[in-house]
Design a protein around this motif. Structure first.
Motif, PDB file in Angstrom:
ATOM      1  N   TYR A 124      32.365 -31.169  16.202  1.00  0.00           N
ATOM      2  CA  TYR A 124      31.784 -32.255  17.003  1.00  0.00           C
ATOM      3  C   TYR A 124      31.283 -31.698  18.334  1.00  0.00           C
ATOM      4  O   TYR A 124      32.017 -30.970  19.017  1.00  0.00           O
ATOM      5  N   LEU A 125      30.067 -32.049  18.700  1.00  0.00           N
ATOM      6  CA  LEU A 125      29.506 -31.707  20.013  1.00  0.00           C
ATOM      7  C   LEU A 125      29.167 -32.996  20.737  1.00  0.00           C
ATOM      8  O   LEU A 125      28.639 -33.939  20.134  1.00  0.00           O
ATOM      9  N   HIS A 126      29.429 -33.006  22.057  1.00  0.00           N
ATOM     10  CA  HIS A 126      29.207 -34.237  22.817  1.00  0.00           C
ATOM     11  C   HIS A 126      28.919 -33.911  24.280  1.00  0.00           C
ATOM     12  O   HIS A 126      29.435 -32.925  24.819  1.00  0.00           O
ATOM     13  N   HIS A 127      28.116 -34.763  24.912  1.00  0.00           N
ATOM     14  CA  HIS A 127      27.805 -34.604  26.338  1.00  0.00           C
ATOM     15  C   HIS A 127      28.987 -35.063  27.181  1.00  0.00           C
ATOM     16  O   HIS A 127      29.416 -36.210  27.073  1.00  0.00           O
ATOM     17  N   THR A 128      29.521 -34.174  28.012  1.00  0.00           N
ATOM     18  CA  THR A 128      30.691 -34.492  28.843  1.00  0.00           C
ATOM     19  C   THR A 128      30.495 -33.937  30.253  1.00  0.00           C
ATOM     20  O   THR A 128      30.848 -32.779  30.518  1.00  0.00           O
ATOM     21  N   PRO A 129      29.948 -34.715  31.172  1.00  0.00           N
ATOM     22  CA  PRO A 129      29.781 -34.255  32.551  1.00  0.00           C
ATOM     23  C   PRO A 129      31.095 -34.312  33.325  1.00  0.00           C
ATOM     24  O   PRO A 129      31.521 -35.378  33.760  1.00  0.00           O
ATOM     25  N   GLY A 130      31.756 -33.183  33.433  1.00  0.00           N
ATOM     26  CA  GLY A 130      33.024 -33.122  34.152  1.00  0.00           C
ATOM     27  C   GLY A 130      34.196 -32.889  33.221  1.00  0.00           C
ATOM     28  O   GLY A 130      34.178 -33.279  32.048  1.00  0.00           O
ATOM     29  N   THR A 131      35.241 -32.241  33.736  1.00  0.00           N
ATOM     30  CA  THR A 131      36.396 -31.891  32.910  1.00  0.00           C
ATOM     31  C   THR A 131      37.173 -33.115  32.440  1.00  0.00           C
ATOM     32  O   THR A 131      37.731 -33.107  31.341  1.00  0.00           O
ATOM     33  N   ASP A 132      37.218 -34.161  33.248  1.00  0.00           N
ATOM     34  CA  ASP A 132      37.955 -35.367  32.841  1.00  0.00           C
ATOM     35  C   ASP A 132      37.344 -35.981  31.586  1.00  0.00           C
ATOM     36  O   ASP A 132      38.069 -36.355  30.644  1.00  0.00           O
ATOM     37  N   LEU A 133      36.021 -36.094  31.563  1.00  0.00           N
ATOM     38  CA  LEU A 133      35.355 -36.659  30.391  1.00  0.00           C
ATOM     39  C   LEU A 133      35.476 -35.729  29.184  1.00  0.00           C
ATOM     40  O   LEU A 133      35.575 -36.188  28.044  1.00  0.00           O
ATOM     41  N   ALA A 134      35.476 -34.429  29.446  1.00  0.00           N
ATOM     42  CA  ALA A 134      35.660 -33.467  28.353  1.00  0.00           C
ATOM     43  C   ALA A 134      37.027 -33.671  27.697  1.00  0.00           C
ATOM     44  O   ALA A 134      37.141 -33.728  26.469  1.00  0.00           O
ATOM     45  N   LYS A 135      38.060 -33.803  28.507  1.00  0.00           N
ATOM     46  CA  LYS A 135      39.413 -33.980  27.979  1.00  0.00           C
ATOM     47  C   LYS A 135      39.561 -35.331  27.278  1.00  0.00           C
ATOM     48  O   LYS A 135      40.264 -35.435  26.266  1.00  0.00           O
ATOM     49  N   GLN A 136      38.885 -36.354  27.794  1.00  0.00           N
ATOM     50  CA  GLN A 136      38.910 -37.659  27.131  1.00  0.00           C
ATOM     51  C   GLN A 136      38.284 -37.576  25.746  1.00  0.00           C
ATOM     52  O   GLN A 136      38.792 -38.154  24.780  1.00  0.00           O
ATOM     53  N   TYR A 137      37.180 -36.845  25.651  1.00  0.00           N
ATOM     54  CA  TYR A 137      36.502 -36.717  24.355  1.00  0.00           C
ATOM     55  C   TYR A 137      37.381 -35.966  23.353  1.00  0.00           C
ATOM     56  O   TYR A 137      37.460 -36.336  22.178  1.00  0.00           O
ATOM     57  N   ILE A 138      38.047 -34.924  23.816  1.00  0.00           N
ATOM     58  CA  ILE A 138      38.960 -34.175  22.940  1.00  0.00           C
ATOM     59  C   ILE A 138      40.048 -35.098  22.394  1.00  0.00           C
ATOM     60  O   ILE A 138      40.374 -35.063  21.204  1.00  0.00           O
ATOM     61  N   CYS A 139      40.577 -35.949  23.251  1.00  0.00           N
ATOM     62  CA  CYS A 139      41.608 -36.908  22.825  1.00  0.00           C
ATOM     63  C   CYS A 139      41.049 -37.904  21.807  1.00  0.00           C
ATOM     64  O   CYS A 139      41.745 -38.294  20.861  1.00  0.00           O
ATOM     65  N   GLN A 140      39.792 -38.317  21.986  1.00  0.00           N
ATOM     66  CA  GLN A 140      39.164 -39.250  21.051  1.00  0.00           C
ATOM     67  C   GLN A 140      39.054 -38.637  19.658  1.00  0.00           C
ATOM     68  O   GLN A 140      39.354 -39.296  18.647  1.00  0.00           O
TER      69      GLN A 140
END
Length: 211
Positions: A28-44
């Protein structure tokens, strides 16, 4: 060093799936501006696949060259066989603000360290071939303070530099809040000074730091 050049970011999300020796790998690849959003996406993604054995990931959460905003995890795979190959593909792509999560459903056949590196890195490589990107400009906010009679002088300069007038306050003088590409900031300030004969004050509102 301040990053002022535009850079590429994802404009959509991508999913790529393949089976290798009875193991399923879902990338899965996704746009994540910032580490917080990156970590949220990983959790999703982890929540989406609770039965998977591994959820390996990496992110480049800002400007592609800024390794301070990189992260990765092998999530139980042998050290160096998952997170680093994923990050290597992301950092080599020249795309910023992107997260990759590779979910593995194990098929019971060992792939070996070389096979794992190829599987995790290869899945991200194939997914990157499918992703659509757009250019992101690095901007900053400036406050422009001027007398009313200078509006006709300043506004054409703002338009010429394709800057955005975010706000305007009309008090005993005029205060304009402008968003402008950092790449053109110094040239813009000089143009304002020249056109107004130094009767306009241009103040930087953001602290320009490495991003």
């Amino acid at each position: 060093m301040i990053h002022i050049q535009p850079y590429l970011i994802p404009s959509d999300s991508v999913q790529y799936e393949e089976e290798i020796k009875k193991s399923r790998f879902l990338t899965y690849l996704h746009h994540t501006p910032g580490t917080d959003l990156a970590k949220q996406y990983i959790c999703q993604i982890r929540a989406l696949h609770p039965g998977a054995r591994h959820h390996c990931w990496a992110f480049v959460a800002g400007v592609p060259e800024n390794s301070m905003l990189w992260g990765f995890s092998d999530d139980g795979e042998p050290s160096g066989t998952a997170g680093k190959p994923i990050l290597s593909q992301l950092s080599g792509s020249g795309i910023g603000e992107i997260t990759a999560v590779v979910v593995r459903y194990s098929g019971g056949i060992k792939l070996g360290t070389g096979g794992l590196v190829k599987a995790y890195g290869g899945g991200v490589q194939q997914a990157l071939k499918q992703i659509q990107v757009v250019e992101k400009k690095v901007t900053t906010a400036v406050k422009v303070t001027l007398d009313y009679e200078l509006l006709s002088v300043v506004r054409p300069v703002i338009e010429n530099f394709q800057a955005k007038e975010v706000d305007a306050q009309y008090l005993h003088n005029v205060i304009l809040l402008i968003e402008i590409e950092v790449l053109h900031l110094e040239e813009f300030k000089q143009a304002i000074i020249n056109k107004s004969r130094a009767r306009v004050v241009v103040e930087l509102l953001n602290n320009l730091q490495e991003i």
